[in-house]
Design a protein around this motif. Sequence first.
Motif, PDB file in Angstrom:
ATOM      1  N   UNK A 130       0.825  -1.208   0.000  1.00  0.00           N
ATOM      2  CA  UNK A 130       0.000   0.000   0.000  1.00  0.00           C
ATOM      3  C   UNK A 130       0.860   1.259   0.000  1.00  0.00           C
ATOM      4  N   UNK A 131       0.369   2.291  -0.672  1.00  0.00           N
ATOM      5  CA  UNK A 131       1.092   3.560  -0.702  1.00  0.00           C
ATOM      6  C   UNK A 131       1.279   4.129   0.697  1.00  0.00           C
ATOM      7  N   UNK A 132       0.317   3.891   1.587  1.00  0.00           N
ATOM      8  CA  UNK A 132       0.421   4.419   2.941  1.00  0.00           C
ATOM      9  C   UNK A 132       1.573   3.767   3.705  1.00  0.00           C
ATOM     10  N   UNK A 133       1.869   2.510   3.426  1.00  0.00           N
ATOM     11  CA  UNK A 133       3.019   1.836   4.034  1.00  0.00           C
ATOM     12  C   UNK A 133       4.312   2.479   3.534  1.00  0.00           C
ATOM     13  N   UNK A 160       1.392   7.799   9.608  1.00  0.00           N
ATOM     14  CA  UNK A 160       0.676   6.837  10.448  1.00  0.00           C
ATOM     15  C   UNK A 160      -0.731   7.316  10.783  1.00  0.00           C
ATOM     16  N   UNK A 161      -0.905   8.624  10.950  1.00  0.00           N
ATOM     17  CA  UNK A 161      -2.238   9.150  11.193  1.00  0.00           C
ATOM     18  C   UNK A 161      -3.179   8.870  10.040  1.00  0.00           C
ATOM     19  N   UNK A 162      -2.674   8.984   8.819  1.00  0.00           N
ATOM     20  CA  UNK A 162      -3.481   8.711   7.632  1.00  0.00           C
ATOM     21  C   UNK A 162      -3.809   7.237   7.475  1.00  0.00           C
ATOM     22  N   UNK A 163      -2.973   6.394   8.067  1.00  0.00           N
ATOM     23  CA  UNK A 163      -3.069   4.954   7.840  1.00  0.00           C
ATOM     24  C   UNK A 163      -3.726   4.200   8.989  1.00  0.00           C
ATOM     25  N   UNK A 164      -3.841   4.806  10.154  1.00  0.00           N
ATOM     26  CA  UNK A 164      -4.174   4.088  11.379  1.00  0.00           C
ATOM     27  C   UNK A 164      -5.419   3.208  11.259  1.00  0.00           C
ATOM     28  N   UNK A 165      -6.499   3.738  10.705  1.00  0.00           N
ATOM     29  CA  UNK A 165      -7.739   2.973  10.694  1.00  0.00           C
ATOM     30  C   UNK A 165      -7.748   1.860   9.648  1.00  0.00           C
ATOM     31  N   UNK A 166      -6.800   1.889   8.725  1.00  0.00           N
ATOM     32  CA  UNK A 166      -6.703   0.835   7.707  1.00  0.00           C
ATOM     33  C   UNK A 166      -5.489  -0.069   7.914  1.00  0.00           C
ATOM     34  N   UNK A 167      -4.727   0.205   8.943  1.00  0.00           N
ATOM     35  CA  UNK A 167      -3.440  -0.463   9.139  1.00  0.00           C
ATOM     36  C   UNK A 167      -3.588  -1.988   9.256  1.00  0.00           C
ATOM     37  N   UNK A 168      -4.486  -2.440  10.121  1.00  0.00           N
ATOM     38  CA  UNK A 168      -4.624  -3.884  10.327  1.00  0.00           C
ATOM     39  C   UNK A 168      -5.075  -4.583   9.045  1.00  0.00           C
ATOM     40  N   UNK A 169      -6.018  -3.988   8.340  1.00  0.00           N
ATOM     41  CA  UNK A 169      -6.494  -4.594   7.098  1.00  0.00           C
ATOM     42  C   UNK A 169      -5.375  -4.687   6.073  1.00  0.00           C
ATOM     43  N   UNK A 170      -4.647  -3.572   5.891  1.00  0.00           N
ATOM     44  CA  UNK A 170      -3.595  -3.544   4.868  1.00  0.00           C
ATOM     45  C   UNK A 170      -2.445  -4.485   5.209  1.00  0.00           C
ATOM     46  N   UNK A 181      -2.201  -7.060   7.568  1.00  0.00           N
ATOM     47  CA  UNK A 181      -2.507  -8.478   7.792  1.00  0.00           C
ATOM     48  C   UNK A 181      -3.151  -9.132   6.573  1.00  0.00           C
ATOM     49  N   UNK A 182      -4.172  -8.502   6.021  1.00  0.00           N
ATOM     50  CA  UNK A 182      -4.918  -9.129   4.936  1.00  0.00           C
ATOM     51  C   UNK A 182      -4.258  -8.944   3.571  1.00  0.00           C
ATOM     52  N   UNK A 183      -3.731  -7.754   3.324  1.00  0.00           N
ATOM     53  CA  UNK A 183      -3.169  -7.468   2.008  1.00  0.00           C
ATOM     54  C   UNK A 183      -1.716  -7.907   1.902  1.00  0.00           C
ATOM     55  N   UNK A 184      -0.939  -7.661   2.964  1.00  0.00           N
ATOM     56  CA  UNK A 184       0.502  -7.889   2.893  1.00  0.00           C
ATOM     57  C   UNK A 184       0.966  -9.163   3.605  1.00  0.00           C
ATOM     58  N   UNK A 185       0.089  -9.787   4.365  1.00  0.00           N
ATOM     59  CA  UNK A 185       0.475 -11.018   5.058  1.00  0.00           C
ATOM     60  C   UNK A 185       1.452 -10.787   6.201  1.00  0.00           C
ATOM     61  N   UNK A 186       1.131  -9.834   7.049  1.00  0.00           N
ATOM     62  CA  UNK A 186       2.030  -9.421   8.136  1.00  0.00           C
ATOM     63  C   UNK A 186       1.992 -10.438   9.271  1.00  0.00           C
ATOM     64  N   UNK A 187       3.025 -11.267   9.355  1.00  0.00           N
ATOM     65  CA  UNK A 187       3.110 -12.310  10.387  1.00  0.00           C
ATOM     66  C   UNK A 187       4.170 -11.994  11.435  1.00  0.00           C
TER      67      UNK A 187
END
Length: 220
Positions: A5-8, A24-34, A36-42
């Motif tokens: 994601x561009x926000x990352x 991070x302020x721009x990304x906070x509410x989408x952070x978990x979705x982006x 974990x779900x999009x990038x596979x953050x393990x």
Amino acid sequence: MKTTPKLWEATYEATTDDELMCAYGNWADLYDRDTCNVMGYVGPSKAAYQLDRHLPTRNCRVLDAGCGTGLVGEALCGLGYSQMDAMDLSKDMLKEADKKGLYQRLITQDMNQQLNIPDNTYDATICVGTFTYAHVGPHVFEELVRVTRPGGYISFTVRDGAFQKYGYRDKMLEMEADNQWSLKELKDDDYLVKEEVSAKFFTYQVKEGCAAASIITQGE
């Protein structure tokens, strides 16, 4: 195919604290979705399991340093930990972490400065996703030792690309030579699965009798 994601990317391209906090302020509410779900953050779950392998009891006090939205806290909670404090510079990320109801205390803190935490406060400290590009420098290791009790454990990740570039390994070895901590586990493992990004996962034990003084100064 990588789907960063561009926000990352904005968090890694920041050149000032203000830019980083804005990202991070721009990304906070989408952070978990982006992540974990999009990038596979393990990274958070793998680091939590690694720390758990070394701790003698789950009834201990843990600092989640650079907690973000609380993904590490969720992983530790799932393992049975309940005495956790969260620390991050971004108030927006802390707000997201607070919604999860995992932490006893929220600490707004620039980790590149001396931490506003007394010596030997925690039985363990965990720090995931913070020792990386445009974030926190290697001098912070000394502060993590200071706030973790002698005999306690510190687990953290370092992104592969940043490992040598930012002097993290040199600082770790210097502190080993100074008898501040001892390496208990180091592994290379998946970090962002869908991005094909790995990281180094470290666990150190603070040496008994260690009384590391902070060397962080304003503006470092």
